[in-house]
Design a protein around this motif. Structure first.
Motif, PDB file in Angstrom:
ATOM      1  N   ASN A 131       0.212   5.926  -4.326  1.00 34.78           N
ATOM      2  CA  ASN A 131      -0.308   7.208  -3.882  1.00 34.78           C
ATOM      3  C   ASN A 131      -1.815   7.211  -4.045  1.00 34.78           C
ATOM      4  O   ASN A 131      -2.351   7.768  -4.990  1.00 34.78           O
ATOM      5  N   GLY A 132      -2.516   6.583  -3.112  1.00 34.37           N
ATOM      6  CA  GLY A 132      -3.958   6.464  -3.243  1.00 34.37           C
ATOM      7  C   GLY A 132      -4.712   7.168  -2.141  1.00 34.37           C
ATOM      8  O   GLY A 132      -5.905   7.014  -1.989  1.00 34.37           O
ATOM      9  N   SER A 133      -4.008   7.942  -1.319  1.00 36.96           N
ATOM     10  CA  SER A 133      -4.658   8.599  -0.205  1.00 36.96           C
ATOM     11  C   SER A 133      -5.660   9.634  -0.687  1.00 36.96           C
ATOM     12  O   SER A 133      -5.473  10.256  -1.726  1.00 36.96           O
ATOM     13  N   LYS A 145       0.816  -1.197   0.000  1.00 32.73           N
ATOM     14  CA  LYS A 145       0.000   0.000   0.000  1.00 32.73           C
ATOM     15  C   LYS A 145       0.856   1.255   0.000  1.00 32.73           C
ATOM     16  O   LYS A 145       0.523   2.259  -0.605  1.00 32.73           O
ATOM     17  N   ASP A 146       1.986   1.219   0.729  1.00 32.50           N
ATOM     18  CA  ASP A 146       2.829   2.397   0.836  1.00 32.50           C
ATOM     19  C   ASP A 146       3.427   2.800  -0.494  1.00 32.50           C
ATOM     20  O   ASP A 146       3.898   3.924  -0.659  1.00 32.50           O
ATOM     21  N   GLU A 172      -7.927   1.806  -0.968  1.00 29.61           N
ATOM     22  CA  GLU A 172      -6.495   1.559  -1.106  1.00 29.61           C
ATOM     23  C   GLU A 172      -6.213   0.074  -1.309  1.00 29.61           C
ATOM     24  O   GLU A 172      -5.381  -0.311  -2.136  1.00 29.61           O
ATOM     25  N   GLU A 173      -6.924  -0.770  -0.552  1.00 34.83           N
ATOM     26  CA  GLU A 173      -6.751  -2.209  -0.705  1.00 34.83           C
ATOM     27  C   GLU A 173      -7.226  -2.667  -2.078  1.00 34.83           C
ATOM     28  O   GLU A 173      -6.600  -3.522  -2.717  1.00 34.83           O
ATOM     29  N   LYS A 196      -7.207  -0.921  -4.807  1.00 33.19           N
ATOM     30  CA  LYS A 196      -6.197  -0.480  -5.769  1.00 33.19           C
ATOM     31  C   LYS A 196      -4.982  -1.400  -5.740  1.00 33.19           C
ATOM     32  O   LYS A 196      -4.429  -1.763  -6.780  1.00 33.19           O
ATOM     33  N   THR A 199     -11.638   4.679   2.853  1.00 33.54           N
ATOM     34  CA  THR A 199     -10.330   5.009   2.297  1.00 33.54           C
ATOM     35  C   THR A 199      -9.421   3.785   2.327  1.00 33.54           C
ATOM     36  O   THR A 199      -8.749   3.470   1.340  1.00 33.54           O
ATOM     37  N   ASP A 200      -9.412   3.083   3.462  1.00 38.89           N
ATOM     38  CA  ASP A 200      -8.618   1.842   3.553  1.00 38.89           C
ATOM     39  C   ASP A 200      -9.115   0.821   2.531  1.00 38.89           C
ATOM     40  O   ASP A 200      -8.312   0.116   1.904  1.00 38.89           O
TER      41      ASP A 200
END
Length: 347
Positions: free
Chosen positions: A12-14, A8-9, A118-119, A121, A114-115
């Motif tokens: 850039n999906g924040s 995830k890090d 991100e997952e 993605k 949001t989590d």
């Protein structure tokens, strides 16, 4: 960790709440518009609600290889309060005193979704999509979940991908209320309803020679051109009380029946040639004409299953093309009968 896995890090999906507010605005009529005009013609809008069911939509995108050449926007409409509060017809956002837990609930929901995004993605990139093709947006509810999705999807997307049921749907229901509203009202873009059956890149395209079925051919060619998808082109003719059976030679039947048969034969042959021109090998294309069907939707669904297809494609409206209805009865019935399969409804 495999070489295709992604952390995830690394992505850039924040989502910054301020950027969400800046991306859309509401005028005093309540209409929501985008500040920037984007070309969405190669982009699939994917409606997600954060449920386990919607996460299976991501699996469909990973399984259906031709879509890896498309841009993907994962889209969520975030409500500022639980659904039950809207039913009370009280303006909790502006009236005082507001319920004390509303703000905290919204904050928790935003963190959760949001989590989730991100997952989702991460899974798409691990499944073969490139980073630059996958993005997500969390939008605050403006006019209602279904209407907000329809408003966004109407901006020229290649297609809208959703599931039949979301988090709140009852177990015995084939479709949830949000999806039902979308299918009924959204006619400007193809709607793809992902099923629970895993995609094997075999597509069953139902044809009747109508303008709607021609649009279905056009869309499917754009979706699968140059791939190794298997295509089954099929026309199902109802029982006219004169002939029975499958793939039967119409022979010396009445002239008007032969004309119908010739019309669908021509439509299938033309579609086959166009798929070949788009790069689908001839041995991956199958043609069928079925006659004597008492219920076309049942025969379409059963035949697609017999052919081991995972996706059924239909035009939104067929030969009858009744303008009082936004979708024909055959597509509606197929959505319900083929409940485990993916169904594409093309406008």
């Amino acid at each position: 960790m495999s070489e295709n896995s992604v952390k995830k890090d690394d992505i850039n999906g924040s989502v910054d709440p301020e950027s969400i507010k800046d991306s859309r605005f509401t005028d005093n009529t309540g209409k929501s518009e985008s500040k920037k005009c984007e070309d969405n013609s190669n982009k699939i809008l994917v409606a997600l609600d954060g449920s386990e069911k919607s996460l299976k939509t991501i699996q469909y995108l990973c399984d259906f290889k031709p879509f890896m050449g498309k841009d993907i926007l994962l889209f969520n409409v975030l409500s500022p309060m639980p659904d039950a509060y809207w039913d009370m017809n009280i303006d909790f956002l502006n009236d005082e005193p507001a319920l004390p837990d509303t703000a905290q609930w919204e904050t928790e929901q935003r963190h959760y979704i949001t989590d989730f995004m991100e997952e989702a993605k991460v899974q798409l990139i691990s499944g073969g999509y490139t980073k630059d093709r996958v993005s997500f947006r969390i939008q605050e509810r403006i006019r209602g979940v279904a209407r907000d999705i329809i408003d966004e999807a109407s901006k020229g997307y290649f297609a809208l991908l959703s599931r039949r049921r979301g988090a709140g749907a009852m177990l015995n229901m084939v479709m949830g209320s949000t999806t039902t509203k979308i299918v009924e009202k959204l006619s400007s873009v193809p709607i793809l309803l992902a099923g629970v059956q895993r995609a094997n890149n075999s597509i069953f395209l139902a044809l009747d020679g109508s303008p709607g079925s021609k649009k279905a051919v056009d869309f499917t060619i754009r979706a699968v051109a140059g791939s190794d998808c298997r295509i089954v082109l099929c026309s199902v003719l109802r029982d006219l009380g004169l002939r029975q059976g499958k793939n039967e030679n119409m022979g010396d039947g009445p002239g008007w029946i032969n004309k119908v048969f010739d019309k669908v034969t021509l439509a299938i042959d033309d579609a086959a040639q166009r798929f070949q021109a788009a790069g689908i090998p001839v041995d991956r294309i199958k043609k069928k004409i079925i006659t004597g069907a008492s219920t076309r939707s049942d025969v379409i669904s059963a035949t697609a299953e017999e052919e081991k297809c995972d996706t059924i494609v239909l035009g939104r409206r067929g030969q009858s093309n009744v303008t009082d209805f936004n979708i024909g009865r055959v597509p509606w019935k197929v959505i319900y009968v083929a409940r485990k399969m993916t169904v594409w409804i093309v406008s």
